[in-house]
Design a protein around this motif. Structure first.
Motif, PDB file in Angstrom:
ATOM      1  N   ILE A   4     -12.736  -0.817  -7.185  1.00  0.00           N
ATOM      2  CA  ILE A   4     -12.530  -1.194  -5.793  1.00  0.00           C
ATOM      3  C   ILE A   4     -11.049  -1.165  -5.439  1.00  0.00           C
ATOM      4  O   ILE A   4     -10.689  -1.062  -4.271  1.00  0.00           O
ATOM      5  CB  ILE A   4     -13.154  -2.578  -5.488  1.00  0.00           C
ATOM      6  CG1 ILE A   4     -13.260  -2.805  -3.978  1.00  0.00           C
ATOM      7  CG2 ILE A   4     -12.405  -3.704  -6.141  1.00  0.00           C
ATOM      8  CD1 ILE A   4     -14.180  -1.856  -3.263  1.00  0.00           C
ATOM      9  N   SER A   5     -10.170  -1.224  -6.456  1.00  0.00           N
ATOM     10  CA  SER A   5      -8.747  -1.188  -6.124  1.00  0.00           C
ATOM     11  C   SER A   5      -8.284   0.232  -5.828  1.00  0.00           C
ATOM     12  O   SER A   5      -7.177   0.440  -5.377  1.00  0.00           O
ATOM     13  CB  SER A   5      -7.932  -1.800  -7.264  1.00  0.00           C
ATOM     14  OG  SER A   5      -8.236  -1.140  -8.461  1.00  0.00           O
ATOM     15  N   ARG A   6      -9.151   1.209  -6.097  1.00  0.00           N
ATOM     16  CA  ARG A   6      -8.801   2.596  -5.810  1.00  0.00           C
ATOM     17  C   ARG A   6      -8.921   2.848  -4.322  1.00  0.00           C
ATOM     18  O   ARG A   6      -9.888   2.423  -3.692  1.00  0.00           O
ATOM     19  CB  ARG A   6      -9.806   3.499  -6.524  1.00  0.00           C
ATOM     20  CG  ARG A   6      -9.215   4.518  -7.427  1.00  0.00           C
ATOM     21  CD  ARG A   6     -10.281   5.119  -8.286  1.00  0.00           C
ATOM     22  NE  ARG A   6     -11.220   5.915  -7.516  1.00  0.00           N
ATOM     23  CZ  ARG A   6     -12.330   6.425  -8.040  1.00  0.00           C
ATOM     24  NH1 ARG A   6     -12.634   6.193  -9.299  1.00  0.00           N
ATOM     25  NH2 ARG A   6     -13.127   7.145  -7.313  1.00  0.00           N
ATOM     26  N   ALA A   7      -7.937   3.558  -3.757  1.00  0.00           N
ATOM     27  CA  ALA A   7      -7.989   3.803  -2.311  1.00  0.00           C
ATOM     28  C   ALA A   7      -9.147   4.724  -1.968  1.00  0.00           C
ATOM     29  O   ALA A   7      -9.691   4.680  -0.872  1.00  0.00           O
ATOM     30  CB  ALA A   7      -6.669   4.402  -1.836  1.00  0.00           C
ATOM     31  N   ASP A   8      -9.548   5.597  -2.915  1.00  0.00           N
ATOM     32  CA  ASP A   8     -10.603   6.565  -2.623  1.00  0.00           C
ATOM     33  C   ASP A   8     -11.920   6.191  -3.297  1.00  0.00           C
ATOM     34  O   ASP A   8     -12.669   7.051  -3.727  1.00  0.00           O
ATOM     35  CB  ASP A   8     -10.160   7.959  -3.078  1.00  0.00           C
ATOM     36  CG  ASP A   8      -9.931   7.998  -4.586  1.00  0.00           C
ATOM     37  OD1 ASP A   8      -9.677   6.921  -5.161  1.00  0.00           O
ATOM     38  OD2 ASP A   8     -10.017   9.082  -5.182  1.00  0.00           O
ATOM     39  N   ALA A   9     -12.205   4.891  -3.375  1.00  0.00           N
ATOM     40  CA  ALA A   9     -13.472   4.469  -3.990  1.00  0.00           C
ATOM     41  C   ALA A   9     -14.635   5.058  -3.197  1.00  0.00           C
ATOM     42  O   ALA A   9     -14.602   5.075  -1.976  1.00  0.00           O
ATOM     43  CB  ALA A   9     -13.551   2.938  -3.997  1.00  0.00           C
ATOM     44  N   ALA A  17      -3.815  -7.451  -1.758  1.00  0.00           N
ATOM     45  CA  ALA A  17      -3.077  -6.629  -2.716  1.00  0.00           C
ATOM     46  C   ALA A  17      -3.649  -5.222  -2.795  1.00  0.00           C
ATOM     47  O   ALA A  17      -2.928  -4.283  -3.099  1.00  0.00           O
ATOM     48  CB  ALA A  17      -3.081  -7.278  -4.097  1.00  0.00           C
ATOM     49  N   ILE A  18      -4.965  -5.059  -2.526  1.00  0.00           N
ATOM     50  CA  ILE A  18      -5.488  -3.697  -2.559  1.00  0.00           C
ATOM     51  C   ILE A  18      -5.650  -3.143  -1.150  1.00  0.00           C
ATOM     52  O   ILE A  18      -6.363  -2.181  -0.920  1.00  0.00           O
ATOM     53  CB  ILE A  18      -6.811  -3.589  -3.349  1.00  0.00           C
ATOM     54  CG1 ILE A  18      -7.857  -4.526  -2.780  1.00  0.00           C
ATOM     55  CG2 ILE A  18      -6.598  -3.864  -4.809  1.00  0.00           C
ATOM     56  CD1 ILE A  18      -9.179  -4.440  -3.524  1.00  0.00           C
ATOM     57  N   GLY A  19      -4.964  -3.773  -0.195  1.00  0.00           N
ATOM     58  CA  GLY A  19      -4.852  -3.179   1.128  1.00  0.00           C
ATOM     59  C   GLY A  19      -6.060  -3.397   2.025  1.00  0.00           C
ATOM     60  O   GLY A  19      -6.274  -2.640   2.961  1.00  0.00           O
ATOM     61  N   VAL A  66     -14.910  -8.833  -2.835  1.00  0.00           N
ATOM     62  CA  VAL A  66     -13.481  -9.037  -3.109  1.00  0.00           C
ATOM     63  C   VAL A  66     -12.905 -10.005  -2.083  1.00  0.00           C
ATOM     64  O   VAL A  66     -12.241 -10.982  -2.425  1.00  0.00           O
ATOM     65  CB  VAL A  66     -12.712  -7.698  -3.061  1.00  0.00           C
ATOM     66  CG1 VAL A  66     -11.224  -7.940  -3.082  1.00  0.00           C
ATOM     67  CG2 VAL A  66     -13.111  -6.812  -4.214  1.00  0.00           C
ATOM     68  N   TYR A  77       1.358  -9.027 -11.204  1.00  0.00           N
ATOM     69  CA  TYR A  77       1.903 -10.299 -10.753  1.00  0.00           C
ATOM     70  C   TYR A  77       1.743 -11.355 -11.825  1.00  0.00           C
ATOM     71  O   TYR A  77       0.899 -11.246 -12.706  1.00  0.00           O
ATOM     72  CB  TYR A  77       1.213 -10.744  -9.471  1.00  0.00           C
ATOM     73  CG  TYR A  77       1.373  -9.727  -8.386  1.00  0.00           C
ATOM     74  CD1 TYR A  77       2.462  -9.787  -7.528  1.00  0.00           C
ATOM     75  CD2 TYR A  77       0.482  -8.675  -8.254  1.00  0.00           C
ATOM     76  CE1 TYR A  77       2.630  -8.828  -6.548  1.00  0.00           C
ATOM     77  CE2 TYR A  77       0.646  -7.713  -7.276  1.00  0.00           C
ATOM     78  CZ  TYR A  77       1.721  -7.790  -6.428  1.00  0.00           C
ATOM     79  OH  TYR A  77       1.906  -6.836  -5.484  1.00  0.00           O
ATOM     80  N   ARG A 125     -19.356   0.614  -1.844  1.00  0.00           N
ATOM     81  CA  ARG A 125     -17.983   0.227  -1.570  1.00  0.00           C
ATOM     82  C   ARG A 125     -17.948  -0.955  -0.602  1.00  0.00           C
ATOM     83  O   ARG A 125     -17.168  -1.890  -0.765  1.00  0.00           O
ATOM     84  CB  ARG A 125     -17.254   1.419  -0.955  1.00  0.00           C
ATOM     85  CG  ARG A 125     -15.826   1.095  -0.654  1.00  0.00           C
ATOM     86  CD  ARG A 125     -15.086   2.327  -0.252  1.00  0.00           C
ATOM     87  NE  ARG A 125     -13.716   1.971   0.013  1.00  0.00           N
ATOM     88  CZ  ARG A 125     -12.762   2.850   0.174  1.00  0.00           C
ATOM     89  NH1 ARG A 125     -13.027   4.125   0.089  1.00  0.00           N
ATOM     90  NH2 ARG A 125     -11.534   2.456   0.419  1.00  0.00           N
ATOM     91  N   LEU A 159     -18.804  -4.182  -2.518  1.00  0.00           N
ATOM     92  CA  LEU A 159     -17.705  -4.651  -3.367  1.00  0.00           C
ATOM     93  C   LEU A 159     -16.577  -5.198  -2.508  1.00  0.00           C
ATOM     94  O   LEU A 159     -15.964  -6.200  -2.840  1.00  0.00           O
ATOM     95  CB  LEU A 159     -17.189  -3.512  -4.252  1.00  0.00           C
ATOM     96  CG  LEU A 159     -18.013  -3.164  -5.485  1.00  0.00           C
ATOM     97  CD1 LEU A 159     -17.301  -2.120  -6.317  1.00  0.00           C
ATOM     98  CD2 LEU A 159     -18.266  -4.390  -6.328  1.00  0.00           C
ATOM     99  N   ALA A 204      -6.135 -11.113  -3.619  1.00  0.00           N
ATOM    100  CA  ALA A 204      -6.503  -9.862  -4.280  1.00  0.00           C
ATOM    101  C   ALA A 204      -6.869  -8.821  -3.234  1.00  0.00           C
ATOM    102  O   ALA A 204      -6.515  -7.647  -3.352  1.00  0.00           O
ATOM    103  CB  ALA A 204      -7.661 -10.087  -5.241  1.00  0.00           C
ATOM    104  N   THR A 221      -4.145 -10.923 -10.114  1.00  0.00           N
ATOM    105  CA  THR A 221      -4.731 -10.566  -8.826  1.00  0.00           C
ATOM    106  C   THR A 221      -6.071  -9.867  -9.014  1.00  0.00           C
ATOM    107  O   THR A 221      -6.569  -9.251  -8.097  1.00  0.00           O
ATOM    108  CB  THR A 221      -3.812  -9.635  -8.035  1.00  0.00           C
ATOM    109  OG1 THR A 221      -3.516  -8.521  -8.863  1.00  0.00           O
ATOM    110  CG2 THR A 221      -2.548 -10.321  -7.639  1.00  0.00           C
ATOM    111  N   SER A 231     -11.305 -13.647  -3.249  1.00  0.00           N
ATOM    112  CA  SER A 231      -9.866 -13.853  -3.335  1.00  0.00           C
ATOM    113  C   SER A 231      -9.148 -13.104  -2.222  1.00  0.00           C
ATOM    114  O   SER A 231      -9.049 -11.882  -2.241  1.00  0.00           O
ATOM    115  CB  SER A 231      -9.369 -13.385  -4.707  1.00  0.00           C
ATOM    116  OG  SER A 231      -7.983 -13.248  -4.686  1.00  0.00           O
ATOM    117  N   VAL A 281       0.835  -1.197   0.000  1.00  0.00           N
ATOM    118  CA  VAL A 281       0.000   0.000   0.000  1.00  0.00           C
ATOM    119  C   VAL A 281       0.879   1.261   0.000  1.00  0.00           C
ATOM    120  O   VAL A 281       0.604   2.239  -0.699  1.00  0.00           O
ATOM    121  CB  VAL A 281      -0.956  -0.012   1.209  1.00  0.00           C
ATOM    122  CG1 VAL A 281      -1.834   1.225   1.205  1.00  0.00           C
ATOM    123  CG2 VAL A 281      -1.815  -1.269   1.187  1.00  0.00           C
TER     124      VAL A 281
END
Lengths: 510, 309
Positions: free
Chosen positions: A111-116, B186-188, B176, A94, B169, B172, B183, A98, B180, A83
């Motif tokens: 969802i991978s965005r920190a500010d979702a 990996a996105i914290g 997630v 990877y 959020r 989701l 995964a 992932t 996984s 992070v």
């Protein structure tokens, strides 16, 4: 220490200075220095276990280097976890994807965005995402679940995700291992264009020289945890790079190819089965393998190879057609496999051909433990005989294990592969079915395993080799067929094979 | 004027409909709770115990305070405590969520019987029902359309949960983590925390399901109050493919099957009468067999679930 500033379009430089990483007594990384200039495409070459993954994991904050420092954009950076790395603009794609399989591309990106946002207005977000994808040189479907995408589409989506997250320094871990040559060239071309535009700097782990010469600016080569060499790609030849990578020259398998020609051993006629998704089917109209030949099945990952293997090993039910071995119907029961002398080396043998927590000796005995010397069933197992046989196999096949009592899961990938091959090639073999035998193994293991497969062929066995590595197929096979979308679409003798033509069939434009 | 005799054989589907609405509510709450928990990648088999403990707590608090809704709230709190406990134990290495679930089921029932002894005699206030049968003079229609407020709440909750999984959020994030763990890391995200909270929320819903049992239908606290609704709801979640809206319909279907016996009895069918009481259980078994496939992984199954791995 000279350092170039970040480029206006975003690319930043990263420098690992004298990095050392020790795990207990084992030094995985020994005083390695690596400098990725902003906006450059840097390749990291090395065999398995050379320390490539350790190095990038130290950069990404999965590991914390024992000694040495990391400079990001010229400043010393402490990266505690991935992070943190993300915050600094470092991102990694990877080797194993992932992305979350059941989520759509758009959901994955968001969802991978920190500010979702807490409440997602999909109409607004979709129009923003589409605008973002439009501004990129390549596209990936956003509205379908990731599990339904092809490997190439997933790889593009992974890279798009990194760009979407604002990554300015991108690490790619063997990004082309699951792609067709065409897809690989396309994706690396796009990545290279992004570098040239100054948007990102790239560090790519690979062991394909072709990709290095074609796409990379600079290369660093690791051997046994040490930096074996580095420099501009244009100033190095393939031979020089190979020498740095493996040290002294390895002998290239001296097995000669005996001329053999035999009866048809394995034949599939209209063999059909549902594929993994259950929606499409794999349909092998006609496939014959003769004694004393290796038939290579080439194809891009996910086109029915796994299903074909599972049909042959009895892990997947046929919905029609038949499989015959030596003219007899074959359903892959243990009894039939024994009577017809059929042996397997499936992919990921630790999961598909071993009981991971049982010992090496026990795993080696799976074919024989319940019969005595004269092939009669026995009730009590003979431990002494089992250990003696295991010892013989281990030395014969050069399996490196601490002891025959160690659980097989404690062996390295190459040694598990050797152990399974030792079990499967013991005794007479009339049909050997092999899938991706050298995936992820180092040079020495690869040549040893290929020699064994060739030796089995020369001994008169029919060999079906299913592999995603076209070079491997061209090296080993007598005949090549191409599987695409669950069907055999092309066949040729290896002697007159044309790589471009095979590649086109693999990609589905025959 | 209408009388019971006039609607004749139509009494059966009507009674089944009414019964379905009445019987399905606990199924609905428990299965929504389990859907939430399983979507985060963990199975809580202990919801049967949570249900029974919720029934006892709800009844006891409703009796002590005189308010049925305070009882429901208390049941939800008790359920979330059970969920938190399950989630907390499961974060330790080497702990199996299914085994812990079974232990929690027995613990919940045991505690409920222990604390519930003094409340078997007293009468607690009932939850209110809304009458949707005002347009008809037929008493059977009016009886069938007496819909409890909790059923309506549950229906809204199913829609809300569906929307949550798609467009928030939190939703989701839960998906997630459920699909996984790698995964998620990996996105914290911290998978353990997400699962802990999902299990707690799932437990709270199961507790509410229990309160419905003791405060509305059958409407009193006894030790045999649950006939395995908590366990069947777990099967129901699989049948509904982890989808909250489908869970709602599946709960209604199970409720209807449960009402088959009494409905037939009301029109005088008495032979094989006890057999019809087994309808929900036979239905559970039948549906699971019919909707499964030997070759194909279940679609919609969260990837991290220990039964689908």
């Amino acid at each position: 220490m000279s350092h170039e500033p970040a480029l206006p379009a975003g690319a930043i430089g990263v420098e690992a200075v004298a990095m050392t990483m020790r795990f207990g007594d084992f030094t995985a990384l020994d005083n390695v220095t690596l400098n990725v200039v902003p906006g450059s495409f840097h390749a990291l070459l090395g065999e398995n276990g050379a320390g490539k993954s350790t190095l990038v994991k130290c950069i990404m904050g999965f590991y914390h280097a024992t000694e040495g420092a990391l400079l990001v954009d010229g400043r010393e950076a402490i990266v505690r976890d991935p992070v943190d790395a993300q915050r600094l603009g470092l991102g990694m794609v990877y080797q194993h994807f992932t992305l979350v399989p059941s989520l759509t591309g758009a959901e994955n990106l968001l969802i991978s965005r920190a500010d979702a946002p807490q409440v997602i207005s999909w109409r607004k977000e979709m129009s923003k995402l589409h605008a973002f994808v439009e501004s990129m040189p390549f596209k990936a479907p956003l509205d379908r679940p990731v599990s339904s995408l092809s490997a190439g589409e997933k790889q593009k989506l992974e890279i798009l995700k990194q760009l979407y997250l604002g990554t300015r320094f991108l690490i790619l871990d063997e990004p082309t291992s699951v792609l067709t040559p065409g897809e690989a060239d396309e994706i690396l071309g796009h990545v290279r264009a992004l570098c040239e535009a100054g948007q990102i700097s790239v560090l790519m782990i690979t062991h394909k020289f072709r990709e290095v010469t074609q796409f990379a600016d600079d290369v660093s080569i690791l051997r046994r945890g040490k930096l074996a060499g580095s420099g501009e790609v244009s100033s190095l030849s393939h031979d020089e790079m190979a020498r740095m990578m493996v040290g002294e020259q390895v002998q290239n398998g001296g097995v000669t190819r005996a001329a053999t020609e035999g009866e048809t051993v394995l034949s599939l006629r209209d063999a059909r089965a549902k594929d993994r998704s259950g929606l499409k089917s794999v349909d092998i109209a006609k496939l014959d393998v003769r004694a004393g030949e290796i038939l290579g099945v080439a194809g891009v990952s996910g086109n029915g190879q796994t299903e074909l293997m599972e049909m042959l090993t009895g892990q997947r039910n046929l919905t029609g057609g038949e499989i015959r071995v030596k003219g007899l119907p074959y359903h892959a029961s243990r009894r039939e496999a024994k009577a017809l002398k059929v042996r397997y080396l499936p992919e990921e043998p630790l999961h598909n051909a071993c009981a991971p927590h049982m010992s090496v000796a026990e795993n080696l005995a799976f074919r024989q433990f319940d019969v005595n010397g004269s092939d009669r069933p026995r009730f009590w197992k003979n431990k002494r005989e089992m250990l003696a046989t295991a010892g013989d196999r281990i030395s014969e096949f050069n399996v490196k294990t601490a002891s025959v009592h160690s659980p097989i899961a404690s062996l390295s990938g190459g040694n598990v592969q050797r152990a399974v091959l030792a079990r499967e090639l013991t005794g007479e073999v009339d049909l050997l079915v092999v899938a991706n035998p050298c995936f992820g193994l180092d040079f020495a293991a690869v040549s040893a395993i290929r020699e064994r497969i060739l030796a089995a062929r020369n001994g008169g066995a029919a060999v079906l080799l299913i592999s995603e590595d076209l070079d491997e197929i061209l090296e080993l096979s007598d005949r090549v067929v191409v599987i695409s979308e669950g069907q055999i679409v092309f066949e040729t003798a290896t002697a007159n094979a044309n790589t471009a033509e095979i590649g086109a069939h693999m990609a589905g434009h025959g | 004027m209408s009388t019971a005799a006039e609607i004749g054989v139509w009494g059966v589907p009507l009674a089944i409909l009414g019964g379905a609405i009445r019987v399905s509510t606990p199924f609905l709450f428990v299965s929504l709770g389990e859907t939430l928990t399983e979507r985060s990648g963990r199975i809580n088999l202990g919801l049967e115990g949570t249900l029974v403990f919720g029934a006892m707590t709800g009844y006891a608090i409703a009796y002590e305070t005189g308010s049925a809704w305070l009882g429901v709230l208390a049941a939800a709190l008790a359920g979330s405590v059970f969920g938190l406990f399950h989630g907390w134990i499961c974060r330790f290495k080497g702990v199996n969520d299914i085994a812990i679930g079974i232990a929690m089921m027995l613990l919940g029932m045991g505690l409920a019987f222990f604390f519930g002894k003094p409340y078997i005699q007293p009468v607690a206030p009932d939850l209110p029902a809304i009458s949707f049968g005002w347009w008809s003079d037929i008493p059977q229609v009016q009886a069938a359309l007496q819909v409890n407020a909790l059923f309506i709440l549950g229906a809204f909750l199913a829609v809300a949960m569906h929307w949550m999984f798609r467009s928030t959020r939190i939703g989701l994030t839960i998906r997630v983590v459920g699909d996984s763990t790698d995964a998620a890391r990996a996105i914290g995200l911290n998978p353990n925390t997400v699962r802990l909270l999902s299990t707690a929320a799932g437990g709270a819903l199961a507790g509410v399901g229990g309160a419905y049992l003791s405060l509305y239908y059958p409407g009193s606290w006894t030790e045999g109050i649950s006939s395995g609704q908590g366990l069947m709801a777990v099967a129901l979640v699989i049948f509904a493919r982890w989808n909250p809206i489908l869970s709602f319909w599946a709960a209604l279907l199970f409720g209807g099957a449960g009402a088959l016996g009494p409905a037939l009895q009301s029109v005088g069918v008495t032979s094989g009468y006890y057999l019809f009481f087994a309808a929900p259980y036979v239905l559970t078994l039948g549906l699971l067999i019919l909707t499964s496939s030997p070759d194909k992984a279940m679609d919609g199954a969260p990837g991290e679930l220990s039964i689908t791995k």
